[in-house]
Write an enzyme that holds these catalytic residues in place. Structure first.
Site, PDB file in Angstrom:
ATOM      1  N   HIS A 118      -3.207   3.014  -9.877  1.00 18.72           N
ATOM      2  CA  HIS A 118      -2.767   2.284  -8.685  1.00 18.72           C
ATOM      3  C   HIS A 118      -1.269   2.343  -8.447  1.00 18.72           C
ATOM      4  O   HIS A 118      -0.757   1.538  -7.671  1.00 18.72           O
ATOM      5  CB  HIS A 118      -3.181   0.814  -8.800  1.00 18.72           C
ATOM      6  CG  HIS A 118      -4.632   0.566  -8.558  1.00 18.72           C
ATOM      7  ND1 HIS A 118      -5.173   0.431  -7.292  1.00 18.72           N
ATOM      8  CD2 HIS A 118      -5.666   0.427  -9.411  1.00 18.72           C
ATOM      9  CE1 HIS A 118      -6.476   0.206  -7.392  1.00 18.72           C
ATOM     10  NE2 HIS A 118      -6.800   0.201  -8.664  1.00 18.72           N
TER      11      HIS A 118
ATOM     12  N   LYS B 238       2.625 -10.347   1.265  1.00 21.35           N
ATOM     13  CA  LYS B 238       2.141  -9.529   0.151  1.00 21.35           C
ATOM     14  C   LYS B 238       2.916  -9.939  -1.096  1.00 21.35           C
ATOM     15  O   LYS B 238       3.850 -10.742  -1.024  1.00 21.35           O
ATOM     16  CB  LYS B 238       2.323  -8.037   0.434  1.00 21.35           C
ATOM     17  CG  LYS B 238       3.738  -7.620   0.743  1.00 21.35           C
ATOM     18  CD  LYS B 238       3.812  -6.138   1.126  1.00 21.35           C
ATOM     19  CE  LYS B 238       3.256  -5.913   2.512  1.00 21.35           C
ATOM     20  NZ  LYS B 238       2.184  -4.931   2.545  1.00 21.35           N
ATOM     21  N   ARG B 239       2.509  -9.391  -2.224  1.00 25.40           N
ATOM     22  CA  ARG B 239       3.234  -9.638  -3.466  1.00 25.40           C
ATOM     23  C   ARG B 239       4.699  -9.234  -3.307  1.00 25.40           C
ATOM     24  O   ARG B 239       5.009  -8.223  -2.699  1.00 25.40           O
ATOM     25  CB  ARG B 239       2.573  -8.839  -4.596  1.00 25.40           C
ATOM     26  CG  ARG B 239       3.250  -8.944  -5.942  1.00 25.40           C
ATOM     27  CD  ARG B 239       2.397  -8.272  -7.007  1.00 25.40           C
ATOM     28  NE  ARG B 239       2.149  -6.862  -6.732  1.00 25.40           N
ATOM     29  CZ  ARG B 239       2.933  -5.878  -7.162  1.00 25.40           C
ATOM     30  NH1 ARG B 239       4.012  -6.149  -7.871  1.00 25.40           N
ATOM     31  NH2 ARG B 239       2.635  -4.623  -6.889  1.00 25.40           N
TER      32      ARG B 239
ATOM     33  N   LYS C 100       8.518  -3.176  -1.939  1.00 23.19           N
ATOM     34  CA  LYS C 100       7.837  -3.603  -0.719  1.00 23.19           C
ATOM     35  C   LYS C 100       8.829  -4.051   0.356  1.00 23.19           C
ATOM     36  O   LYS C 100       8.461  -4.290   1.494  1.00 23.19           O
ATOM     37  CB  LYS C 100       6.845  -4.724  -1.037  1.00 23.19           C
ATOM     38  CG  LYS C 100       5.685  -4.238  -1.923  1.00 23.19           C
ATOM     39  CD  LYS C 100       4.711  -5.351  -2.258  1.00 23.19           C
ATOM     40  CE  LYS C 100       3.621  -4.893  -3.201  1.00 23.19           C
ATOM     41  NZ  LYS C 100       2.637  -3.992  -2.578  1.00 23.19           N
TER      42      LYS C 100
ATOM     43  N   THR D 166      -3.822  -2.776   0.956  1.00 23.02           N
ATOM     44  CA  THR D 166      -5.031  -3.204   1.659  1.00 23.02           C
ATOM     45  C   THR D 166      -4.700  -4.262   2.707  1.00 23.02           C
ATOM     46  O   THR D 166      -5.465  -4.474   3.639  1.00 23.02           O
ATOM     47  CB  THR D 166      -6.089  -3.759   0.677  1.00 23.02           C
ATOM     48  OG1 THR D 166      -5.514  -4.782  -0.140  1.00 23.02           O
ATOM     49  CG2 THR D 166      -6.650  -2.660  -0.200  1.00 23.02           C
TER      50      THR D 166
ATOM     51  N   LYS E 298      -6.457  -5.016   6.437  1.00 22.96           N
ATOM     52  CA  LYS E 298      -6.956  -6.315   6.878  1.00 22.96           C
ATOM     53  C   LYS E 298      -6.302  -6.728   8.183  1.00 22.96           C
ATOM     54  O   LYS E 298      -6.972  -7.226   9.106  1.00 22.96           O
ATOM     55  CB  LYS E 298      -6.668  -7.373   5.806  1.00 22.96           C
ATOM     56  CG  LYS E 298      -7.381  -7.146   4.491  1.00 22.96           C
ATOM     57  CD  LYS E 298      -6.728  -7.936   3.366  1.00 22.96           C
ATOM     58  CE  LYS E 298      -7.219  -7.468   2.012  1.00 22.96           C
ATOM     59  NZ  LYS E 298      -6.358  -7.914   0.901  1.00 22.96           N
TER      60      LYS E 298
END
Length: 816
Positions: A362, A554-555, A560, A661, A665
């Site tokens: 991942h 998100k995390r 990110k 993901t 969504k």
């Protein structure tokens, strides 16, 4: 005694009187109370058991069908599962939503009021755990025999609160009131060993652990939608054996010493991902990983032996999927079980092991590929280190035979990383011990084979393949967004799209229909009103439901690039003060957790809240810009934010995100993505259309080139007036003092090219604002995002795994 075939199930009816009878009966027999004296918690627990009973009926028939068929089964090993709340899902999957609502209404309660007592199991952290949950759902929906294996964490990751703008971690005691969805099975305990020594016994190596811990299982039901299949996720909890409590110490008043061994044992399943910044944390984390695989593999072997005795059939009946490197110890553990405990010769056992496992990687970040110090490995798992060495020697012999004399290649491919501290490379172990290795998006899988695992792909190109992630449309559209789901079902003439998401393509011709657009916008606005109500209650901040809802949820991690979004907010604040019409009214939502020891990212959270405090108090931008950090992001919060989002921030540096993901969504719920060509964003843009995706930033090859070419973020930053003003305002204390360390990270090394992508990002945000100013255009983009997201269903992902890796067939469970 002659018994009828099958389990002795009581009558479980589907009518309202049946349901009410069972609910009141459970209230009386399970909770020991009556409607007259019951609390809402009592009613929730009784309602949950009433719904669960209907799934137990299906589970019994599923187990019977699987036993009779003796099929090939998927075993999914994952360190985390983000299952989300269970009540609403299980009401949907049993077809009892309306019945339950009517029964509760007759008893003077609302379903919403009772459902608020449903607690999300604290078993995961981010996308890794939610993907695992989506795949289990899709496996059951596809009637594929499967068992998920994980750890039953007492306190989960943590509950996030914000104190003076900073993240503070609180225990997440998710099962404090008891979980009605769990089935403890104390009689299936497994014994797990640690430490000790290895001796020769009858010509074989024999591990004698110095410490043992019991793994006590419980399971939760995983129903399929529109089918009778109910699979399970089996969760292991660490328990001390009965001799661990020292009664003599306790009698002598040494109570802490008396329970020392009990605490030591049960710490293993106390929290998800103990911090590895200390020796204690590192050892506990490695213990946790071995505990998971040891318990799970013994259970898998037990299941195999229910119907089979010949080890030659093991790989025909068993496929084990490793969800990232956390369960990679399963490779030497299965080899140890087969050789040491079942007496197979090494080569036969290794053939079985290799053909049993498949590995999903991942990450592309080298620092995220787990390694463990050899010294710690040897002390904790001495026999396993011997096995790793033996696997490595055979592996390197194969490399030498294929590429003779290439010592540098041998060094790179070795399972042992040499250096001042020798370490075991867990991703290498997973690749060597598996018959298939997959990435989770087309770009990610290609970069795995070209960069991160390039040497292995050169050695075994046939093992590498792609399976792009997907999400559950039942969870993230039907349950999270019932208004939009109802509109879709109305226009498509039914809800067949819930198991065939490609049917959403039939919405595309409606994208320019004014009446349908109006209904679409009304759904979105009502969802934004729901989010506004929650945000006001949680933070005290008012949200305008007519403003552009711009979400970065998100995390928290530097790659990110939450900081890039925040710099845009600061630049926008300055521009709006100069010209209030420079942007559309906008609400920016941040949500996500930072690992407790990830101090750089926790500082970004603190800066976000500092900026939000100033912006939200500034009358010059009132009604034009609002910034909200919603604490304690989880599946429940995602189900609230996702339906309300207009603009989806997917802005990681290209080449760093495996898939994502959240992007799927949000797009599925009609959000327009602003993003880079990273992870599954590439496939998302290809499918929804370039006109319905706001692209910016460097692509992966260009990003790599910039980093190699003497990149100077400090010089570039001050040459951009908007970025320079934003940085100067932060450095000068406009948003609070003391954030110089945050700026130093990007003006120094800027590992994730925040500065390099800033101007492109700002221009893309202006393009998004221009599209928002035209409601018909934006609504068309929104509708087409939903209509063209059918590919990103977890059902398609499971079908791909089944065809390309698992080679499993469905087993239909007959109706009752």
């Amino acid at each position: 005694m002659n018994l009828p075939p099958g389990p002795p199930l009581r009558a479980i009816g589907a009518t309202e009187p049946d349901f009410e009878r069972d609910l009141v009966s459970n209230l009386y027999f399970q909770r020991g109370t009556t409607m007259e004296s019951a609390s809402v918690q009592d009613v929730y627990q009784s309602l949950a058991v009433t719904v669960r009973d209907r799934l137990v009926d299906r589970r019994a028939r599923t187990a019977t069908a699987h036993y009779a068929a003796n099929p090939r089964c998927v075993y999914y090993l994952s360190a985390e599962y983000m299952l989300g709340r269970q009540l609403r899902q299980n009401l949907l999957y049993t077809g009892t939503e309306d019945v339950a609502a009517d029964v509760l209404k007759g008893l003077g309660l609302s379903l919403d009021e009772v459902a608020d007592f449903d607690v999300e199991p604290g078993l995961g952290n981010g996308g890794l755990g939610r993907l695992a949950a989506c795949l289990l759902d899709a496996l059951a929906t596809a009637d594929i025999p499967a068992v998920g294996y994980g750890i039953r964490y007492d306190l989960g990751l943590f509950r996030q609160t914000i104190v003076d703008g900073a993240q503070v971690e609180r225990p997440d005691d998710w099962a404090f009131d008891g979980s009605p969805w769990e089935f403890p099975q104390q009689d299936d305990r497994q014994s797990v060993g640690f430490y000790g020594r290895v001796e020769d016994e009858d010509g074989r190596r024999h591990w004698i652990p110095a410490e043992t811990v019991l793994g006590e299982p419980s399971h939760m039901l995983v129903p399929g939608y529109g089918t009778q299949t109910v699979n399970i996720v089996r969760l292991w909890r660490a328990r001390a054996d009965s001799d661990a409590f020292d009664l003599a110490d306790f009698a002598a008043g040494r109570s802490a010493e008396a329970v020392q061994e009990v605490v030591r044992s049960e710490n293993i399943s106390k929290v998800l991902y103990p911090a590895d910044s200390t020796e204690f944390g590192r050892e506990l984390r490695l213990k946790q990983q071995y505990f998971l695989v040891s318990c799970s593999l013994r259970d898998i072997v037990r299941r195999f032996h229910l119907r089979n005795s010949d080890w030659a059939a093991f790989t025909d009946k068993t496929v084990i999927q490793l969800n990232d490197t956390h369960p990679a110890l399963a490779v030497p553990e299965l080899q140890r079980l087969l050789v040491d405990e079942y007496g197979l010769d090494w080569d036969t056992a290794w053939s079985i092991t290799r053909r049993t496992f498949a590995y999903t990687c991942h990450t592309l970040l080298p620092e995220a590929l787990e390694t463990w110090p050899v010294e710690l490995f040897a002390r904790l798992l001495p026999r396993h280190l011997e096995i790793v060495y033996a696997i490595n020697q055979a592996h390197l012999d194969e490399v030498e035979a294929r590429f003779p004399g290439d010592g540098e290649l041998r060094r790179r491919l070795s399972l042992i990383q040499e250096g001042p501290e020798r370490r075991v490379r867990m991703a290498h172990l997973a690749v060597v011990g598996s018959h298939a290795v997959n990435g989770v998006a087309e770009l990610h899988s290609r970069l795995l084979a070209e960069t991160t695992l390039a040497d292995f792909a050169r050695l075994w190109p046939e093992r590498f393949r792609n399976v792009t992630n997907g999400v559950s449309p039942r969870r993230f559209l039907r349950l999270a967004n019932p208004r939009l789901a109802a509109l879709i079902s109305d226009r498509l003439g039914g809800d067949g799209w819930l198991t065939d998401l490609e049917q959403l393509r039939e919405l595309a011709p409606l994208a320019d229909d004014p009446e349908f657009q109006q209904r679409w916008r009304a759904v979105k606005r009502d969802n934004k009103l729901d989010l506004a109500g929650y945000a006001r209650a949680a933070t005290g901040i008012r949200i305008d439901p007519d403003a552009l809802c711009d979400v970065h949820v998100k995390r928290f991690h530097e790659y990110k690039r939450q900081l890039l979004k925040l710099l845009h907010v600061v630049a926008l604040h300055h521009r709006l003060r100069a010209d209030p019409h420079t942007d559309v009214p906008r609400t920016v939502i941040f949500a996500g957790k930072a690992a407790p020891s990830y101090h750089a990212v926790k500082r970004i959270i603190q800066l976000i809240n500092a900026v939000a405090a100033v912006v939200n108090a500034d009358p010059a931008v009132a009604g034009r810009l609002t910034v909200v950090f919603l604490p304690d992001y989880n599946v429940t919060r995602a189900e609230l934010i996702t339906p309300a989002a207009d603009l989806s921030e997917q802005i990681s540096l290209a080449g760093k995100e495996a898939s994502g993901t959240g992007n799927m969504k949000l797009a599925l719920n009609g959000a327009v993505t602003i993003g880079t060509l990273d992870g599954a964003n590439i496939e998302l843009r290809d499918r929804v259309g370039a006109d319905n995706f706001v692209l910016f930033g460097l692509d992966a090859p260009r990003a790599a080139e910039v980093r190699r070419g003497g990149y100077r973020p400090d010089q570039l930053a001050w040459s951009d007036p908007d970025l320079a003003a934003a940085l100067e305002a932060i450095r000068g204390g406009r948003y609070g003092a003391g954030f110089g360390d945050v700026l130093d990270a990007i003006l120094g090394r800027d590992e994730y090219l925040t500065v390099a992508d800033f101007r492109s990002y700002l221009d893309a945000q202006d393009a998004a604002a221009a599209a928002w100013r035209d409601p018909a255009r934006w609504t068309r983009m929104s509708i087409l995002n939903t209509a063209r997201c059918g590919f990103f269903s977890a059902d398609r992902t499971v079908a791909d795994y089944s065809d390309r890796i698992w080679r499993v067939d469905p087993i239909r469970v007959p109706p009752r």
